[in-house]
Structures are given as structure tokens and as C-alpha cells.
Design an enzyme around this catalytic site. Structure first.
Site, short mmCIF file in Angstrom:
data_model
loop_
_atom_site.label_atom_id
_atom_site.label_comp_id
_atom_site.label_asym_id
_atom_site.label_seq_id
_atom_site.Cartn_x
_atom_site.Cartn_y
_atom_site.Cartn_z
N HIS A 83 0.67 -1.48 -0.12
CA HIS A 83 -0.29 -0.27 -0.36
C HIS A 83 0.85 1.71 0.20
O HIS A 83 0.48 2.69 -0.85
CB HIS A 83 -0.74 0.35 1.08
CG HIS A 83 -1.98 0.48 0.68
ND1 HIS A 83 -2.57 1.59 0.01
CD2 HIS A 83 -3.33 -0.26 1.42
CE1 HIS A 83 -3.72 2.01 -0.01
NE2 HIS A 83 -4.76 0.72 0.48
N ARG A 84 2.48 0.88 0.39
CA ARG A 84 3.45 2.04 -0.13
C ARG A 84 2.99 2.67 -1.62
O ARG A 84 3.02 3.49 -1.24
CB ARG A 84 4.80 2.30 0.91
CG ARG A 84 4.58 1.49 2.15
CD ARG A 84 5.26 1.53 2.50
NE ARG A 84 6.22 -0.25 1.78
CZ ARG A 84 6.61 -0.28 2.69
NH1 ARG A 84 8.15 0.21 3.30
NH2 ARG A 84 7.50 -1.78 1.52
#
Length: 455
Positions: A427-428
Site C-alpha cells: 500500500h506504500r
């Protein structure tokens, strides 16, 4: 002169190796490049060649023991030198004897009798030395290719050179059986071999692990349980998955699609009757999808505080082996799919790569370098799962089992073949919209292959 051969640096950041099988014993005279032992790293099984000719004075590890790089492996004496029972690799004055040249996977060692490291300056008159890879012999004349050194497994028990009287020899068992015993925590000396000449078979080890042979639990294990040493590939996988799970913020998206039309297309006869597997079709669908969502083929560099976008898709396929799970890198495929192999060629490449992985024959380079991973959990009969990211990647796609079930088709209920796809993502690097777009891109191609003609 006595000296020790230290476990060499096997490359790719590996720091240890496990002795799978010795090919020599104390007192043997060996030639340069003769196989000393087969060792297992977190990447592959390799044979270690002798760096010099001499007589073996000591084996510093037992089969199944894990050593750190730089640890003493075997003791050498010059041929004809008197044995020194107290020699442990040190010179008479207490200083460490000269260390032979390190042997690296993919790095040559000389075969002309010299102990100098490859690359050292040489007089012009000296003949050029051949480069010999770990596990390979010299280059065959006129071919330019190294000869693969055949694996030779001992046919007689190996007795540890302890000098103790009455000590039981290590039982007779092939290396795959020894690995299975190590994984199950079974002491081979407590197993009765049912094979020819008392050889221990895989079934004997598994029966002992289940308590059918009356073997006592290993020291440190509770009654009714046994311990399993975590070494080699399993140790590497455990460390990598722990680092990934607690470093990258995982998220996942799922979709179930009707792939009946695609499977019917794959089942049609072709002129060469070559087939394309469903897994190969998924891999081919990933390529254009990754081109349209570049963040799916990237990694998060925490130290630099930036995202590295890969120019090419290097697909890795997760393979379950007896040694544990590994990701094998497929041959390079162009990101837009135009220069990639055909479906049948990719199918064959996947099968060949997976078999090499199961045989422990992949080189370190063949288990590194992938940028996006595919795992087919459907082969185990499950509908799906949430996979953990392979370290250094932003996405991993899990394929569930193909199921025939009632499904809405053209406004009616029909019996169709469906599959669940699960995408785990960092999710980064990707947000939910990007990850969903990437997954749906793949899903639409697999549900209707004709979409490739209009995009």
C-alpha cells in the site's frame, strides 16, 4: 603442510550452507576439482570442488550440519606428508595455515595445479587457465560448454572420523532421504532401513516420524512431538516472509470470474498440437496490465524514500518443493507482450523452471531478479488465499482452483468454470484504485481473450 579449506562464499548474499552429503572421507586422496561434498544453500544444491590435490585429514562437519561461510570445512595435507592426528588446520607455530583460494558459485578456479586466486597477475608464458564453476568440470574441448559433474552418492556407510570405538556409523541413505529426515527431525541412526542392503528409504523416515518405529522423541521435544530444524531454504523463506509481512503494509483485492471461454480456446487443437496452460495465460495477461499500471511492477525503497519503477516485467512463479517454497524467475518477457514467448513456449518454460526448482537445480541467478510474482494455490484444491509479498516487489497474484458451478451467463443460469484471483499489494506503492484496476485488467482479459484485440 596441513591446511583447512574454509566454506566459501557461495554468492547472492548467502551466509551459510548445510552439508547434504560427503563425497570423501578422512584418509582419501583427492585431485583438484574433485567433488568434496554436496551442500544446500537457501537457493540451490551445489557441489563443492576441491581447491587442490591432497589427502583429507579431517571433516569438520557432519551431514545435516549447517556451517557459516568462512568456517573450516575439510582439512588437507600434501600427498605423502605424514598424518598429524592433532592437526586442526593451524601451523606448528599456532598461526592459521594459508587459506586456499575461495570457490564461488559462478566464479572459476584454476585447473592447472596452481593455488593462486583467479584474476591474479600471471607470467605471459603460463598457459591460460580454464574457469570451472562449482558443480561443473572443465570445459569440453571444441564445445565451449562445461561438463556437468555427475552426482555420485556413496554406496557404503560413512564413519565419522572421531576415533571413538564402538560409535555407530551414519546409516545408508540417499541425500533426498537425509533432507526429508532433517525436515521431520528424525535421527537416521534410530531408523531401521527396509531397502536393499539396509538402505533407509523415505517411507522408513516418515514411519519413524509418525512414531510407527518406536523411535524416542529427540532431546528438547515433548513426548508425542518432534522438532524440525529450520535450515537452508526454509530458514531463508521464513526470514524473508517475516521481513515482508512486518515491513510492507499489505492489502488485498479479490475477484471471481468466468473463464469458460478462455479454457475452451486453450483446449482447441492447433497445427502443432502444442498447448497453452491456464497459468501461462495468466502470465501473458499480466504483461499488458502491468504496462497500463506501472506501479504494479515496482518496489518501495525505504532507505532512499522512493519508489523504484522497473522497466521490464520479470515474472516469478512460486514453486512448492521438498525444501520449502521458492520463487523461480521465468525467462525475460517484454513488458508489452510483443516480444514475449508464445503461449506453448511459456508453458514449457514454466514447467521446466518448476521442475528445476523441485530438483534443487536452479542457479542463484534463477531465483533472484523477479519483479512480480504469480502463485497458483489452486493446484492444492483451494479457492483462493491472501499471499505475502515477495520481498522487493509491490504485487503478488494468487490463482485459485478452477471450479465448475452454476453462474449467470447471458441472462441465464448455466454451468460455467470460474476462478478467484487475489492480488496482494504494497500500500506504500499502490492505492486501492490502482490495485483494483490492475487486477480487473487481468480478469477482463482472462474472462474474454478477445479484449486483447480491441485494446
Amino acid at each position: 603442510m596441513m591446511s583447512d579449506f574454509l566454506l566459501p562464499d557461495l554468492g547472492e548474499g548467502l551466509t551459510e550452507a548445510t552439508i547434504v552429503a560427503w563425497h570423501v572421507k578422512v584418509g582419501d586422496e583427492v585431485t583438484r576439482n574433485q567433488a568434496l561434498a554436496e551442500v544446500e544453500t537457501a537457493k540451490a544444491l551445489v557441489e563443492l570442488p576441491s581447491p587442490r590435490a591432497g589427502r583429507i585429514t579431517a571433516l569438520h562437519a557432519e551431514e545435516g550440519q549447517t556451517l557459516d561461510v568462512g568456517s573450516p570445512l575439510v582439512g588437507f595435507a600434501e600427498v605423502g606428508a605424514a598424518p598429524d592426528p592433532g592437526a586442526g588446520g593451524n601451523a606448528a607455530d599456532g598461526s592459521v595455515a594459508e587459506e586456499p583460494a575461495a570457490v564461488l558459485v559462478g566464479v572459476g578456479v584454476s585447473v592447472d595445479g596452481s593455488d593462486e586466486a583467479v584474476g591474479a597477475a600471471e607470467p605471459a608464458a603460463r598457459p591460460q587457465r580454464q574457469q570451472v564453476l562449482v558443480g561443473y568440470g572443465p570445459v569440453l574441448p571444441g564445445t565451449g560448454r562445461p561438463r556437468r559433474r555427475p552426482r555420485s552418492f556413496a554406496t557404503t556407510p560413512y564413519v565419522r572420523p572421531t576415533g571413538a570405538t564402538g560409535e555407530r556409523p551414519t546409516p545408508r541413505a540417499m541425500p533426498p532421504v537425509r533432507r526429508r529426515a532433517r525436515d521431520l527431525g528424525v535421527d537416521l541412526r534410530s531408523v531401521h532401513g527396509s531397502g536393499p542392503g539396509g538402505r533407509i528409504l523415505r517411507a522408513d523416515v516418515e514411519a519413524c516420524a509418525q512414531g510407527l518405529s518406536g523411535a524416542a522423541p529427540r532431546e528438547g521435544a515433548s513426548a508425542g512431538s518432534h522438532t524440525i530444524p529450520v535450515t537452508g531454504l526454509r530458514k531463508q523463506t521464513a526470514q524473508a516472509m517475516s521481513a515482508s509481512a512486518f515491513t510492507a503494509p499489505h492489502a488485498s483485492v479479490h475477484v471471481t470470474i468466468d473463464v469458460t471461454d478462455t479454457l475452451e480456446l486453450l483446449g482447441r487443437d492447433t497445427r502443432d498440437r502444442a498447448r497453452t496452460s491456464f497459468l501461462a495465460s495468466v502470465c501473458r495477461a499480466i504483461l499488458p496490465a502491468a504496462a497500463r499500471t506501472p506501479a504494479a511492477n515496482a518496489r518501495y525503497d525505504a532507505e532512499a524514500g522512493q519508489i523504484e519503477m522497473f522497466d521490464q516485467v520479470r515474472l516469478g512463479v512460486a514453486v512448492a518443493t521438498d525444501r520449502g517454497l521458492l520463487v523461480a524467475t521465468l525467462p525475460e518477457i517484454d513488458a508489452d507482450g510483443h516480444q514475449g514467448p508464445s503461449g506453448p513456449a511459456l508453458t514449457a518454460a514454466i514447467a521446466e523452471t518448476a521442475q528445476k526448482a523441485r530438483d534443487g537445480a536452479l542457479t542463484p541467478a534463477e531465483v533472484t531478479g523477479s519483479t512480480l510474482t504469480v502463485t497458483n494455490v489452486g493446484v492444492f484444491g483451494v479457492d483462493g488465499g491472501t499471499p505475502i509479498l515477495n520481498p522487493g516487489q509491490s504485487t503478488i497474484l494468487a490463482i485459485g482452483a478452477l471450479r465448475r458451478q452454476p453462474w449467470e451467463h447471458r441472462g441465464e443460469i448455466a454451468l460455467r468454470t470460474v476462478v478467484t484471483l487475489t492480488l496482494s499489494f504494497d500500500h506504500r506503492v499502490l492505492d486501492g484504485a490502482e490495485a483494483s484496476a490492475f487486477l480487473m485488467d487481468i480478469a477482463e482479459t482472462l474472462a474474454d481473450p478477445a479484449t486483447l484485440l480491441v485494446r
